[in-house]
Design a protein around this motif. Sequence first.
Motif, mmCIF file in Angstrom:
data_model
loop_
_atom_site.group_PDB
_atom_site.id
_atom_site.type_symbol
_atom_site.label_atom_id
_atom_site.label_comp_id
_atom_site.label_asym_id
_atom_site.label_seq_id
_atom_site.Cartn_x
_atom_site.Cartn_y
_atom_site.Cartn_z
ATOM 1 N N PHE A 30 -5.636 -8.651 -1.069
ATOM 2 C CA PHE A 30 -6.224 -8.577 -2.419
ATOM 3 C C PHE A 30 -7.444 -7.650 -2.435
ATOM 4 C CE2 PHE A 30 -8.859 -10.267 -5.908
ATOM 5 C CZ PHE A 30 -7.952 -10.142 -6.941
ATOM 6 N N CYS A 31 -8.227 -7.700 -1.348
ATOM 7 C CA CYS A 31 -9.430 -6.852 -1.253
ATOM 8 C C CYS A 31 -9.093 -5.397 -0.903
ATOM 9 C CB CYS A 31 -10.386 -7.404 -0.203
ATOM 10 S SG CYS A 31 -11.009 -9.027 -0.616
ATOM 11 N N GLY A 32 -7.844 -5.152 -0.587
ATOM 12 C CA GLY A 32 -7.427 -3.783 -0.284
ATOM 13 C C GLY A 32 -7.625 -3.394 1.172
ATOM 14 N N VAL A 33 -8.001 -4.352 2.019
ATOM 15 C CA VAL A 33 -8.179 -4.054 3.450
ATOM 16 C C VAL A 33 -6.810 -3.873 4.108
ATOM 17 C CG1 VAL A 33 -9.171 -4.897 5.636
ATOM 18 C CG2 VAL A 33 -10.328 -5.392 3.467
ATOM 19 N N LEU A 34 -5.885 -4.761 3.746
ATOM 20 C CA LEU A 34 -4.516 -4.665 4.273
ATOM 21 C C LEU A 34 -3.631 -4.026 3.217
ATOM 22 C CD1 LEU A 34 -3.564 -8.030 6.039
ATOM 23 C CD2 LEU A 34 -3.646 -5.775 7.063
ATOM 24 N N THR A 35 -3.064 -2.880 3.556
ATOM 25 C CA THR A 35 -2.141 -2.233 2.611
ATOM 26 C C THR A 35 -0.859 -1.858 3.358
ATOM 27 O OG1 THR A 35 -3.307 -0.181 3.056
ATOM 28 C CG2 THR A 35 -3.820 -1.261 0.967
ATOM 29 N N PRO A 36 0.279 -1.957 2.682
ATOM 30 C CA PRO A 36 1.533 -1.616 3.353
ATOM 31 C C PRO A 36 1.579 -0.122 3.701
ATOM 32 C CG PRO A 36 1.939 -2.702 1.243
ATOM 33 C CD PRO A 36 0.507 -2.380 1.296
ATOM 34 N N ALA A 37 2.177 0.176 4.843
ATOM 35 C CA ALA A 37 2.262 1.569 5.295
ATOM 36 C C ALA A 37 3.385 2.287 4.564
ATOM 37 C CB ALA A 37 2.476 1.619 6.802
ATOM 38 N N VAL A 38 3.190 2.500 3.252
ATOM 39 C CA VAL A 38 4.188 3.201 2.441
ATOM 40 C C VAL A 38 3.490 4.375 1.769
ATOM 41 C CG1 VAL A 38 5.850 2.960 0.552
ATOM 42 C CG2 VAL A 38 5.386 1.014 2.034
ATOM 43 N N GLN A 39 4.113 5.541 1.849
ATOM 44 C CA GLN A 39 3.493 6.754 1.309
ATOM 45 C C GLN A 39 3.468 6.770 -0.219
ATOM 46 O OE1 GLN A 39 2.081 8.925 3.442
ATOM 47 N NE2 GLN A 39 2.796 7.688 5.178
ATOM 48 N N ASP A 40 4.628 6.563 -0.829
ATOM 49 C CA ASP A 40 4.750 6.642 -2.288
ATOM 50 C C ASP A 40 3.898 5.557 -2.957
ATOM 51 O OD1 ASP A 40 6.622 5.529 -4.780
ATOM 52 O OD2 ASP A 40 6.406 7.704 -4.655
ATOM 53 N N GLU A 41 3.026 5.945 -3.892
ATOM 54 C CA GLU A 41 2.060 5.024 -4.488
ATOM 55 C C GLU A 41 2.708 3.911 -5.300
ATOM 56 O OE1 GLU A 41 -1.447 6.053 -6.969
ATOM 57 O OE2 GLU A 41 -1.870 7.431 -5.295
ATOM 58 N N HIS A 42 3.698 4.301 -6.120
ATOM 59 C CA HIS A 42 4.379 3.318 -6.967
ATOM 60 C C HIS A 42 5.123 2.304 -6.081
ATOM 61 C CE1 HIS A 42 6.651 1.577 -10.220
ATOM 62 N NE2 HIS A 42 7.773 1.797 -9.557
ATOM 63 N N TRP A 43 5.812 2.820 -5.107
ATOM 64 C CA TRP A 43 6.582 1.989 -4.179
ATOM 65 C C TRP A 43 5.636 1.092 -3.361
ATOM 66 C CZ3 TRP A 43 10.673 -0.454 -3.292
ATOM 67 C CH2 TRP A 43 11.148 -0.750 -2.011
ATOM 68 N N ALA A 44 4.456 1.642 -2.984
ATOM 69 C CA ALA A 44 3.462 0.887 -2.214
ATOM 70 C C ALA A 44 2.981 -0.320 -3.011
ATOM 71 C CB ALA A 44 2.289 1.783 -1.845
ATOM 72 N N GLY A 45 2.754 -0.108 -4.323
ATOM 73 C CA GLY A 45 2.308 -1.208 -5.193
ATOM 74 C C GLY A 45 3.353 -2.296 -5.283
ATOM 75 N N TRP A 47 5.762 -2.860 -3.158
ATOM 76 C CA TRP A 47 5.919 -3.484 -1.833
ATOM 77 C C TRP A 47 4.775 -4.466 -1.540
ATOM 78 C CZ3 TRP A 47 9.982 -4.336 0.732
ATOM 79 C CH2 TRP A 47 9.920 -4.725 2.079
ATOM 80 N N ALA A 48 3.545 -4.066 -1.900
ATOM 81 C CA ALA A 48 2.379 -4.940 -1.688
ATOM 82 C C ALA A 48 2.566 -6.244 -2.471
ATOM 83 C CB ALA A 48 1.108 -4.234 -2.134
ATOM 84 N N GLY A 49 3.086 -6.115 -3.698
ATOM 85 C CA GLY A 49 3.343 -7.298 -4.533
ATOM 86 C C GLY A 49 4.380 -8.202 -3.901
ATOM 87 N N LEU A 50 5.420 -7.588 -3.358
ATOM 88 C CA LEU A 50 6.501 -8.362 -2.734
ATOM 89 C C LEU A 50 5.990 -9.128 -1.506
ATOM 90 C CD1 LEU A 50 9.846 -8.320 -3.088
ATOM 91 C CD2 LEU A 50 9.634 -7.347 -0.813
ATOM 92 N N VAL A 51 5.205 -8.432 -0.683
ATOM 93 C CA VAL A 51 4.654 -9.062 0.526
ATOM 94 C C VAL A 51 3.698 -10.197 0.142
ATOM 95 C CG1 VAL A 51 3.241 -8.679 2.598
ATOM 96 C CG2 VAL A 51 4.944 -6.992 1.949
ATOM 97 N N ALA A 52 2.858 -9.939 -0.875
ATOM 98 C CA ALA A 52 1.905 -10.960 -1.324
ATOM 99 C C ALA A 52 2.664 -12.178 -1.861
ATOM 100 C CB ALA A 52 0.989 -10.390 -2.398
ATOM 101 N N GLY A 53 3.724 -11.923 -2.608
ATOM 102 C CA GLY A 53 4.546 -13.011 -3.156
ATOM 103 C C GLY A 53 5.186 -13.830 -2.055
ATOM 104 N N ALA A 54 5.694 -13.135 -1.046
ATOM 105 C CA ALA A 54 6.325 -13.830 0.084
ATOM 106 C C ALA A 54 5.292 -14.691 0.815
ATOM 107 C CB ALA A 54 6.948 -12.819 1.036
ATOM 108 N N ALA A 55 4.104 -14.114 1.039
ATOM 109 C CA ALA A 55 3.035 -14.847 1.735
ATOM 110 C C ALA A 55 2.638 -16.087 0.934
ATOM 111 C CB ALA A 55 1.834 -13.935 1.939
ATOM 112 N N PHE A 56 2.552 -15.924 -0.388
ATOM 113 C CA PHE A 56 2.188 -17.044 -1.257
ATOM 114 C C PHE A 56 3.274 -18.132 -1.212
ATOM 115 C CE2 PHE A 56 2.058 -19.140 -5.457
ATOM 116 C CZ PHE A 56 0.771 -19.665 -5.382
ATOM 117 N N GLY A 57 4.528 -17.701 -1.259
ATOM 118 C CA GLY A 57 5.654 -18.647 -1.211
ATOM 119 C C GLY A 57 5.662 -19.444 0.086
ATOM 120 N N ILE A 58 5.432 -18.749 1.205
ATOM 121 C CA ILE A 58 5.414 -19.434 2.513
ATOM 122 C C ILE A 58 4.231 -20.413 2.565
ATOM 123 C CG2 ILE A 58 5.286 -19.132 5.033
ATOM 124 C CD1 ILE A 58 6.507 -16.276 4.535
ATOM 125 N N THR A 59 3.080 -19.986 1.989
ATOM 126 C CA THR A 59 1.909 -20.869 1.968
ATOM 127 C C THR A 59 2.233 -22.159 1.217
ATOM 128 O OG1 THR A 59 0.562 -18.866 1.871
ATOM 129 C CG2 THR A 59 -0.575 -20.937 1.457
#
Lengths: 150, 66
Positions: A30-45, A47-59
């Motif tokens: 959320f603070c932007g320290v961890l960002t997915p290693a994806v070049q394309d900006e739109h795709w990175a956003g 992907w970041a949402g997907l990873v955050a959602g997965a992390a939240f679901g597992i939590t």
Amino acid sequence: MEKYKKSLKLQNVLLILGILCLAAVQVLSFCGVLTPAVQDEHWAGFWAGLVAGAAFGITILFVIGLVINLRALRNEAALKKLYAKEHDERTAQICYYAQSWAYRICTLGLLVAIVIAGYFSPTVSLTCLAIVFIQSVTGALFKLYWHKRL
Amino acid sequence: MKTRIRELRKARKLSQEELAEAVGTTRQTITSIEVGKYTASLPLAYKIAHYFGLTIEEVFDFSEIE
């Protein structure tokens, strides 16, 4: 039952550690320290949402597990019920059959995917091959282990 | 496998849930054993028979196996 209580307590410690790690990942993300290693900006956003959602679901799953365990540790009847549910032989057999069939079908699917993907993407094909290889080696090792134990 | 569990349970006015709790299993497992969809393991068969004060052969019908 004391042994089971101890295993539940250990499970709780692991769950709490998992929750803390996942929470840290979400905060850093959320603070932007961890960002997915994806070049394309739109795709990175995305992907970041997907990873955050997965992390939240597992939590959430971990929290539910923790609540169930804590409730069982405080209430003898709930503890007995949870023990019976977790050690039920029919449930164990259902899981065994389900996983055994899932394993076979996934392996077959992956073998077909190796050939099909081979015509389109060598990376995907090789990934499938690696998965089948790891799956087969792990399966063989566990078979050896259980042959010796049973 | 055919069993006398339902009959024995009814005679003692026990619910499936109560029997399951007494033998350390789930209600669903008792249901499956009663209708013959699932064959209990030896330890569970022993626990059920022991609970009713009978032998395994008196609760479970092994004639089809023989």
